[in-house]
Design an enzyme around this catalytic site. Structure first.
Site, PDB file in Angstrom:
ATOM      1  N   CYS A  56       0.836  -1.198   0.000  1.00 17.85           N
ATOM      2  CA  CYS A  56       0.000   0.000   0.000  1.00 17.85           C
ATOM      3  C   CYS A  56       0.871   1.248   0.000  1.00 17.85           C
ATOM      4  CB  CYS A  56      -0.941   0.016   1.200  1.00 17.85           C
ATOM      5  SG  CYS A  56      -0.161   0.466   2.750  1.00 17.85           S
ATOM      6  N   CYS A  93      -4.632   3.312   7.253  1.00 22.23           N
ATOM      7  CA  CYS A  93      -4.186   2.524   6.101  1.00 22.23           C
ATOM      8  C   CYS A  93      -5.264   2.378   5.036  1.00 22.23           C
ATOM      9  CB  CYS A  93      -3.728   1.148   6.567  1.00 22.23           C
ATOM     10  SG  CYS A  93      -2.268   1.229   7.627  1.00 22.23           S
ATOM     11  N   ASP A 101      -8.435  17.972 -33.011  1.00 22.33           N
ATOM     12  CA  ASP A 101      -7.830  18.384 -34.267  1.00 22.33           C
ATOM     13  C   ASP A 101      -8.577  17.641 -35.377  1.00 22.33           C
ATOM     14  OD1 ASP A 101      -5.844  19.389 -36.124  1.00 22.33           O
ATOM     15  OD2 ASP A 101      -5.068  17.340 -36.159  1.00 22.33           O
TER      16      ASP A 101
END
Length: 738
Positions: A3, A392, A434
């Protein structure tokens, strides 16, 4: 690593060393990169990391390049710790392999665990041992007096507290005193002191189970990235000079090698076809489900599947730099970058734990005086608050979702370079496109050549093609292709120059020849005469018209047509369904732009020079975030100026290296899929944060009023951590809506 808490702890510990700077810890690749000056020592870095429970292995450049993100060959699903230590000068690398347990995630498994199933790893063995001790103690407590079974609970608690306590002390020494290990040890020791060893044992068991589940879940998330590496075949058939073939590992192919690819084989390299034609299934890499026909001189990408013909391909990129390797590196780097939401939560979590410890102390000290609680009750409930306090679940809620979202997108040809870009895409109010090569195929062709009175069609094309030589613009290529098809001999052109957004010029036979837009011709004072009406008609048909001038005199018109992509209208409609406005920004003339825009169903801003596009992007951003989609070459300034720049993947190099995101499948619908992926990821983040905070809030209230105790309190941490990780893993199954 399991983590973001791991990232913070390792980073903080290493940053404290002398001579260390530029510390970067990649959670998904489990890689540590840093710079060392003359005062720093690699051995000191390794010792500091070892103090946190990691063993390290230096990786040289070859090892780093060999696998995704520098992963060592021993990486496995449980703990593929690969922390590259680079000293910034010698660029040394190191991979860290775990030792036995902990949320730091300390005491990780032995390196050999990488080849084992999750249930046979060192972390799992700790769970089985604790489980046997706790369950055995409870079973014996049914038939034996408490004084005989109570020591078993003490033993179970001590077994877990040894690695936790060792890590807590190490973390405190390197600047992380408020770690989960500190909270766990304080709560467990406190429970033993007040005579609640049974609950202390259950708490450490549940914590260990949560850690194991989190470890498995993190490995699943990381496997989503490693699965990309499985797209590469293990072996390749290299063609020898005498025409025979030899089998060798695909990663040993060198630039210039000739490779034989049989029907059904995966392409082992990036290269160009030197012999043969075939249909290639590029869906594993780009997400494009329809096989693409490839022939002589065309590029092939690593990981695609040869459907029918036999091909001989010349290698153009080494294994460490092919499409698959670059995608893996990009996804790992993207997962390491932090979204704004993640940065906010990390800053918040820095105050959360010490604040919770203060609250815990207040719960212990004040209620006996204010509410008449006995000291045993206040200490018990204060310890429970400690367990609830671990941040956590909250810290992992964002990176777990981001990593899963990035992996899911990469597997479907949607590459995003970081959490910040992924978060911003879904918030976009406008998508600016574009035209050439983005909304259109990017392969225009000459449809008509209209010479001025007294001029010849062939001469107009010859002069235009001579001026366009050397230009990479799609319109220039179309003019040259038409001249080649007519087998024309082009006159020599000198003094070639470009007027950005307007024209290209050259000297031919003593005359200044220019090929440019009608706007440029008018600014040059050229008279179109009889061609004016025909120009208007061509533009109203959606054609682009180039005016050929000689010393300011009109020689003729060249009309070109670039057809819209087959899915352009569908892609614009999908964005509209998502509530996103689409607008086309083009340097083409207004009538051509409007004709194409009307057919596709979007707004248009035409006749824009490069600077005009930048100003238009700025104006659009006043109404909210803007995503600019272009081909990654001519639109680089606009891509950089927008909130998020997205490159269409016609050219793989461009798609991977430019902008903030890329749509490799080369389809306009991919832009809507990017928006959907972003929104699904951010919805997952919000769910995770709600679960993490909600569970803690509920258990905090129930603990303070006496409804729950120590072991349910641990569920507010490890339970929430597992829930948010599993919820994040759902994103790996994300599919674009049909």
């Amino acid at each position: 690593m399991d983590c973001a808490s791991c990232v913070a702890k390792v980073t903080k510990a290493v940053e404290r060393l002398p001579g260390v700077s530029g510390v970067e810890v990649n959670l998904m690749a489990e890689r540590l990169t840093l710079d060392l000056d003359t005062a720093g020592r690699p051995e000191a870095v390794e010792a500091q990391v070892a103090a946190l429970g990691y063993s390290t292995k230096r990786l040289d450049g070859a090892a780093t390049a060999a696998g995704p993100g520098g992963a060592a060959p021993t990486c496995g699903p449980d703990h593929p710790h690969d922390h590259d230590h680079e000293d910034g000068h010698s660029h040394e690398s190191a991979s860290a392999k775990p030792a036995a347990h902990g949320h730091s995630h300390t005491d990780h498994e032995d390196p050999v665990d990488a080849t084992k199933s999750w249930w046979a790893t060192g972390k799992a063995k700790l769970v089985w041992l604790l489980g046997a001790l706790v369950l055995g103690a409870y079973a014996l407590s049914l038939v034996l007096p408490e004084q005989l079974t109570y020591p078993l609970f003490l033993v179970a608690t001590a077994v877990a507290l040894f690695p936790f306590g060792r890590r807590a002390i190490a973390l405190a020494r390197v600047g992380s005193p408020f770690s989960i290990e500190t909270l766990m040890c304080t709560a467990a020791i406190g429970a033993v002191v007040i005579g609640a060893a049974e609950e202390a044992a259950v708490v450490v068991l549940l914590f260990a189970i949560g850690e194991l589940l989190e470890n498995v879940a993190a490995g699943r998330a990381r496997a989503g990235i490693r699965a990309l590496a499985d797209l590469m075949p293990r072996v390749a058939l290299r063609v020898r000079p005498d025409g025979t073939t030899e089998q060798l590992p695909a990663d040993r192919l060198a630039i210039g090698d000739l490779v034989l690819i049989r029907p059904g084989d995966r392409v082992p390299c990036d290269g160009t076809i030197e012999e043969g034609t075939s249909a290639l299934d590029e869906s594993p890499v780009t997400g494009e489900s329809i096989p693409v026909a490839r022939g002589l001189g065309e590029a092939v990408i690593a990981g695609s599947i040869n459907a029918d013909g036999v091909l001989r391909v010349r290698v153009t990129r080494a294994a460490s730099d092919n499409t698959i390797a670059r995608i893996i590196r990009m996804v790992e780097e993207a997962a390491a970058s932090r979204a704004p939401t993640q940065r906010f939560i990390e800053r918040f979590s820095e105050w959360w734990t010490p604040g919770a410890m203060i609250v815990s102390a207040l719960v212990i000290l004040l209620p006996p005086f204010l509410f008449g609680w006995d000291w045993g009750t206040s200490v018990y409930r204060g310890l429970a608050v400690l367990l609830i306090a671990c941040p956590c679940a909250l810290v992992i809620s964002v990176p777990a979702a981001m990593a899963s979202g990035l992996s899911a997108g990469a597997r479907r040809g949607l590459l995003v370079k970081g959490g910040a870009a992924l978060e911003a895409i879904g918030a976009a109010r406008t998508v600016a496109f574009d035209k050439t090569g983005t909304l259109t195929e990017g392969h225009p062709r000459v449809t008509e050549i209209l010479p001025a009175p007294g001029q010849m069609e062939q001469q107009v094309l010859e002069l235009a093609a001579s001026v366009e030589q050397g230009s990479a613009h799609p319109l220039a290529k179309a003019v040259l292709a038409e001249a080649s098809a007519r087998s024309l001999t082009l006159p020599t052109a000198t003094d070639l120059a470009a007027i950005p957004g307007k024209a290209v010029t050259a000297m031919i036979g003593g005359r200044r020849i220019s090929v440019g837009s009608p706007r440029h011709a008018r600014e040059a004072g050229a008279q179109l005469g009889i061609l004016e009406m025909r120009l208007a008609r061509l533009e109203s048909q959606g054609k682009t018209v180039a005016v050929v001038l000689a010393d300011g005199t009109t020689l003729g018109l060249i009309a070109l047509r670039d057809e819209p992509r087959v899915d352009a209208k569908e892609g614009i409609a999908a964005l509209s369904t998502l509530g996103v406005r689409s607008v086309m920004l083009t340097g083409d003339n207004r009538r051509t732009g409007e004709a194409i825009a009307v057919s596709l169903g979007l707004d248009v801003k035409a006749e824009l020079l490069p600077d005009d596009k930048l100003r238009e992007i700025g104006r659009l951003m006043e109404g909210g975030p803007v995503v600019m989609v272009g081909d990654g070459i001519n639109d680089a300034p606009a891509l950089a100026a927008a909130s998020v720049g997205v490159a269409m993947g016609g050219g793989t190099d461009v798609a991977l290296e430019s902008a903030d995101a890329a749509v490799l499948k080369d389809r306009v619908t991919g832009v809507a899929e990017l928006v959907s992926l972003s929104r699904a990821t951010m919805a997952n983040v919000k769910q995770n944060v709600a679960v993490a905070v909600g569970l803690k809030g509920v258990f905090l209230v129930t603990t303070l009023i006496g409804l729950t105790g120590l072991w349910p309190a641990i569920l507010a941490d490890t339970g929430a951590t597992v829930l948010v990780t599993l919820n994040a893993l759902r994103l790996l199954r994300w599919r674009p809506q049909a």
